[in-house]
Each structure stands twice: as structure tokens, then as C-alpha cells.
Scaffold this motif. Structure first.
Motif, PDB file in Angstrom:
ATOM      1  N   THR A 175      -2.205   2.967   3.849  1.00 61.03           N
ATOM      2  CA  THR A 175      -1.750   1.714   4.467  1.00 61.03           C
ATOM      3  C   THR A 175      -2.825   1.148   5.397  1.00 61.03           C
ATOM      4  OG1 THR A 175      -0.643   3.049   6.155  1.00 61.03           O
ATOM      5  CG2 THR A 175       0.707   2.272   4.313  1.00 61.03           C
ATOM      6  N   ILE A 176      -4.036   1.070   4.910  1.00 59.12           N
ATOM      7  CA  ILE A 176      -5.171   0.681   5.755  1.00 59.12           C
ATOM      8  C   ILE A 176      -5.127  -0.801   6.105  1.00 59.12           C
ATOM      9  CG2 ILE A 176      -7.697   0.547   5.837  1.00 59.12           C
ATOM     10  CD1 ILE A 176      -7.685   3.017   3.956  1.00 59.12           C
ATOM     11  N   GLN A 192       4.600   3.573  10.970  1.00 57.69           N
ATOM     12  CA  GLN A 192       4.360   4.839  10.264  1.00 57.69           C
ATOM     13  C   GLN A 192       3.986   4.638   8.797  1.00 57.69           C
ATOM     14  OE1 GLN A 192       7.691   7.757  10.116  1.00 57.69           O
ATOM     15  NE2 GLN A 192       6.991   8.068   8.013  1.00 57.69           N
ATOM     16  N   PRO A 193       2.963   5.339   8.324  1.00 53.52           N
ATOM     17  CA  PRO A 193       2.687   5.381   6.883  1.00 53.52           C
ATOM     18  C   PRO A 193       3.535   6.450   6.206  1.00 53.52           C
ATOM     19  CG  PRO A 193       1.050   6.675   8.044  1.00 53.52           C
ATOM     20  CD  PRO A 193       1.971   6.091   9.102  1.00 53.52           C
ATOM     21  N   GLU A 225       0.851  -1.188   0.000  1.00 50.63           N
ATOM     22  CA  GLU A 225       0.000   0.000   0.000  1.00 50.63           C
ATOM     23  C   GLU A 225       0.887   1.237   0.000  1.00 50.63           C
ATOM     24  OE1 GLU A 225      -3.905  -1.328   2.487  1.00 50.63           O
ATOM     25  OE2 GLU A 225      -2.006  -1.438   3.574  1.00 50.63           O
ATOM     26  N   LEU A 226       0.437   2.280  -0.679  1.00 56.58           N
ATOM     27  CA  LEU A 226       1.237   3.479  -0.868  1.00 56.58           C
ATOM     28  C   LEU A 226       0.843   4.589   0.096  1.00 56.58           C
ATOM     29  CD1 LEU A 226       1.186   3.721  -4.782  1.00 56.58           C
ATOM     30  CD2 LEU A 226       2.765   2.423  -3.337  1.00 56.58           C
ATOM     31  N   GLY A 227       1.845   5.406   0.448  1.00 57.64           N
ATOM     32  CA  GLY A 227       1.582   6.637   1.195  1.00 57.64           C
ATOM     33  C   GLY A 227       0.778   6.436   2.458  1.00 57.64           C
ATOM     34  N   PHE A 228      -0.297   7.206   2.563  1.00 58.66           N
ATOM     35  CA  PHE A 228      -1.185   7.104   3.718  1.00 58.66           C
ATOM     36  C   PHE A 228      -2.261   6.032   3.536  1.00 58.66           C
ATOM     37  CE2 PHE A 228       0.502  11.391   4.459  1.00 58.66           C
ATOM     38  CZ  PHE A 228       0.729  11.356   5.823  1.00 58.66           C
TER      39      PHE A 228
END
Length: 395
Positions: free
Chosen positions: A40-41, A142-143, A35-38
Motif C-alpha cells: 500500500t505504498i 493499516q496495510p 493496492e494489496l497487502g503490504f
């Protein structure tokens, strides 16, 4: 005391070894679902479930999609922050591994899946040593480490750095054999700043240059002069990198254009060099504008600062990790000009970055590569390293 330390080294190593297969399975799950960036759910949800399974009480949604948990010792004391990053890269995976990315165009090509699994191993080990801990170990997942919009900044805004006395992160390093530990003295990574420069002239026919002002001539002069900041104004022992990544001006063969755009990046490995470059950059732009009768607009954007490793902390870690791994671990200078937003934490508290060897036998891997295949034994080494330093620093 030596016997006690030897016993602790054996105990931590045994606990880490018993977790290794489980942690590798977690790493492969994360690797298959990058998953990319923020965004990352899914990864954050996996981390939360694992921490809850371990009997911990994680806090989610920190810095949008980050996860944080405190492991509190039985005695009061300092707070040590340990960080793993969770995000992947927009790269299409070419490894052909059975657990390759199932998302086209996304891949864990920087080993953040390794980092996340490693810190989950630390979360499993540290509760067994609460009686020895004088203080708190804060684990943060951390994302958005790989994006301009920083996950570290977002987590700090949500309180992740509050009350922290020491901040430590790790990064896998394929240039080192799996299991090797690398410590860095001085800057571990460089600052990362960007600039957008627009040189304004006056358009005219190419056959009548005297009736206009040529911004491309000014841009050429500017590009040349900017490089002298590095070659003639900085101490070669404290060097930096200034790169022009994009230049665009004009629309056709026979017209002198109205403007020319120059874009690039600056990397420096000390706050002093970083500040000097910015000042000199703006001075040279003003000088070229004056000498070539143009107007130059400068948008100089500071990104993350250099990650400066704390000397006293490196001294302590040399001793701690040498004992854990039974061989000398010596801090050395770094040649890397990569950037790392963990530097936003080390601006607020003494800290450092530890490198964990991830080079697989017979391979010549590099980070951010579509065929990157780190050796998963690095998880065992990283888990030992972070667990041991947390215990010793808080004992």
C-alpha cells in the motif's frame, strides 16, 4: 448540558459535511489505485500528504507500510486508537464506474477506500477540539488486513498499541442503508484458524486391500467425525463453523494411496469455543488414527482471534452516537463469521467495531464482490461517528 451536546452534534455534522466532497475525491483516487497487502505504498503516501497538509506529524513505515499519527489534547488522559485499513482485494472490478480500478485484477471490493477517507476526515476535525480532549487520539492507517500476513500484527510489533486504553475501528456494511450506524454486542467477527491434516496409510493394489492400509477410508471417517464437534459438542447458542475446503488422495483408479491430505478452516465467536474445537479436533484425529490403523499428522494453525466488543464501551457508544445522530443506536448480536485482524488490538485493550451503513438505494450489494458499489454518504456518517466518540470519551 443537553444544549451543549446538541451544539456539539451540529458542529461536528457541519464540519463533516464541509469535508464530504474532498473526502469523496480522496476515496475515488484510492479506489482507482487499489493496492494489496503490504504493497500500500501509494495509498500510504497519499495519507501522509493529507495529514501533513492538515498540520499533523504522521509517522510512516509503521508495520512496514502503515501510517500513524497522534492528536494530543490540551489535557492529559487516556489514549484512544482509531483504525482504518488501506488494502484492496485480488478481484477484477466489474462496476464500470468512472473511477474504477486502473489496476487489472485488483479492486477495493471491501470498502477500505471508504475507511481510509473517513479516518482522514476525523483527522481534519479533531484538532479543532484539542481544548476539550483529555488525552490522545491515535489514528492508524493499516496495510494488509485482507492477507494471512497481518498488518495489525506488524503495526503492533512496531509499537502502534503501546499505551492504548481503548481501540475502535469501523467497517462499512452494505446490509445497512447509507448513514445508519450499527453496534454489536459480543463478538463482532469470528476467529480464523486453519488446519492441514495428512492421513498416512500403506499403498497397495485396489484388488488386494488387505495388504495395505487405506488412508482415504480414514479421511472419510475423519471428515464425518470432525463435524460432530460443531453439531454435538458446542452449545448451539455459541456455535462455530468447521469447513473442509480441500481433500486430495491417490493418483489413479486401482491403487490404494499412501496418504490423503485434508485442509480446512475453523471459525468461532468466543475464545472458549475456539479452544474447545482445537482440543476436540486433535482428539478425534488421534482416535481415528488408532481405530483405522493409520498415522495422522495434524498442523493446526491459529490465525486471528474473535473480535470481542467490550460491553462497557458499547454502553457508552450507544449514548454518544444516539445523541450525535438524533436517534437510538442499539447494540445487537452479530451473525457474521468473517474474520478481522483488528481483534489483535482488542486483545490488548478494550475495544469494538462500529458498522457504518453503505447500502445504496435500489442495490443489493455484498462485500468482496466485483460489482460492489457502496454509497459514499457513509463517509460523512462514519466521520461524524468516530470524531464524536473520540471527543466524548476523552472529555
Amino acid at each position: 448540558m443537553t444544549d451543549l451536546k446538541d451544539a456539539l452534534a451540529r458542529d461536528i455534522s457541519a464540519r463533516s459535511e464541509s469535508l464530504e466532497a474532498h473526502l469523496i475525491a480522496i476515496r475515488r483516487d484510492i479506489h482507482a489505485h487499489p493496492e494489496l497487502g503490504f504493497d500500500t505504498i501509494r495509498t500510504a503516501s497519499l495519507v501522509e500528504r493529507e495529514l501533513v497538509r492538515l498540520g499533523l506529524q504522521p509517522k510512516t513505515g509503521v508495520g512496514r507500510t502503515g501510517v500513524m499519527v497522534d492528536i494530543v489534547g490540551d489535557q492529559p488522559g487516556k489514549t484512544i486508537l482509531l483504525r482504518a485499513d488501506m488494502d484492496a482485494l485480488p478481484i477484477h472490478e466489474q462496476t464500470g464506474l468512472p473511477f474504477s480500478s486502473t489496476y487489472p485484477g485488483k479492486m477495493h471490493a471491501c470498502g477500505h477506500d471508504i475507511h481510509t477517507a473517513t479516518l482522514l476526515g476525523v483527522a481534519a476535525i479533531l484538532p479543532h477540539y484539542r481544548a476539550q480532549l483529555k488525552g490522545t487520539v491515535r489514528l492508524i492507517f493499516q496495510p494488509a488486513e485482507e492477507t494471512p500476513d497481518s498488518g495489525a500484527e506488524a503495526m503492533i510489533a512496531d509499537g502502534a498499541a503501546e499505551g492504548v486504553d481503548l481501540a475502535i475501528t469501523l467497517h462499512n456494511k452494505p446490509e445497512l442503508a447509507a448513514g445508519e450506524i450499527g453496534l454489536t454486542r459480543g463478538a463482532s467477527t469470528a476467529s480464523s484458524d486453519e488446519f492441514d491434516v495428512v492421513v498416512h496409510g500403506k499403498s497397495t493394489h485396489a484388488a488386494r486391500p488387505h495388504m495395505g492400509t487405506d488412508p482415504i477410508i480414514a479421511a472419510v471417517s475423519l471428515v464425518s467425525q470432525l463435524q460432530t464437534i460443531i453439531s454435538r459438542e458446542l452449545d448451539p447458542a455459541n456455535s462455530a463453523v468447521l469447513t473442509i475446503g480441500h481433500i486430495h488422495g491417490g493418483t489413479t483408479h486401482n491403487i490404494i494411496s499412501d496418504s490423503c491430505l485434508i485442509q480446512g478452516t475453523v471459525r468461532a465467536k468466543s475464545p472458549e469455543a475456539r479452544a474447545h474445537i482445537e482440543t476436540a479436533f486433535k482428539r478425534i484425529c488421534a482416535g481415528v488414527a488408532l481405530s483405522l490403523n493409520t498415522r495422522i499428522d495434524v498442523n493446526y494453525q491459529r490465525g486471528v482471534p474473535p473480535l470481542m466488543n467490550d460491553d462497557a464501551l458499547i454502553d457508552a457508544l450507544e449514548a454518544i452516537l444516539s445523541h450525535q445522530f438524533g436517534k437510538p443506536i442499539i447494540g445487537k448480536p452479530s451473525a457474521s463469521f468473517g474474520a478481522e485482524d483488528f481483534s489483535l488490538f482488542t486483545e490488548r485493550a478494550p475495544g469494538c467495531q462500529i458498522h457504518i451503513g453503505s447500502g445504496a438505494p435500489g442495490r443489493d450489494d455484498h462485500l468482496h464482490n466485483s460489482d460492489y458499489q457502496p454509497d459514499e454518504r457513509s463517509i460523512h456518517a462514519g466521520t461524524q461517528a468516530l470524531a464524536r466518540l473520540a471527543i466524548d470519551l476523552l472529555s
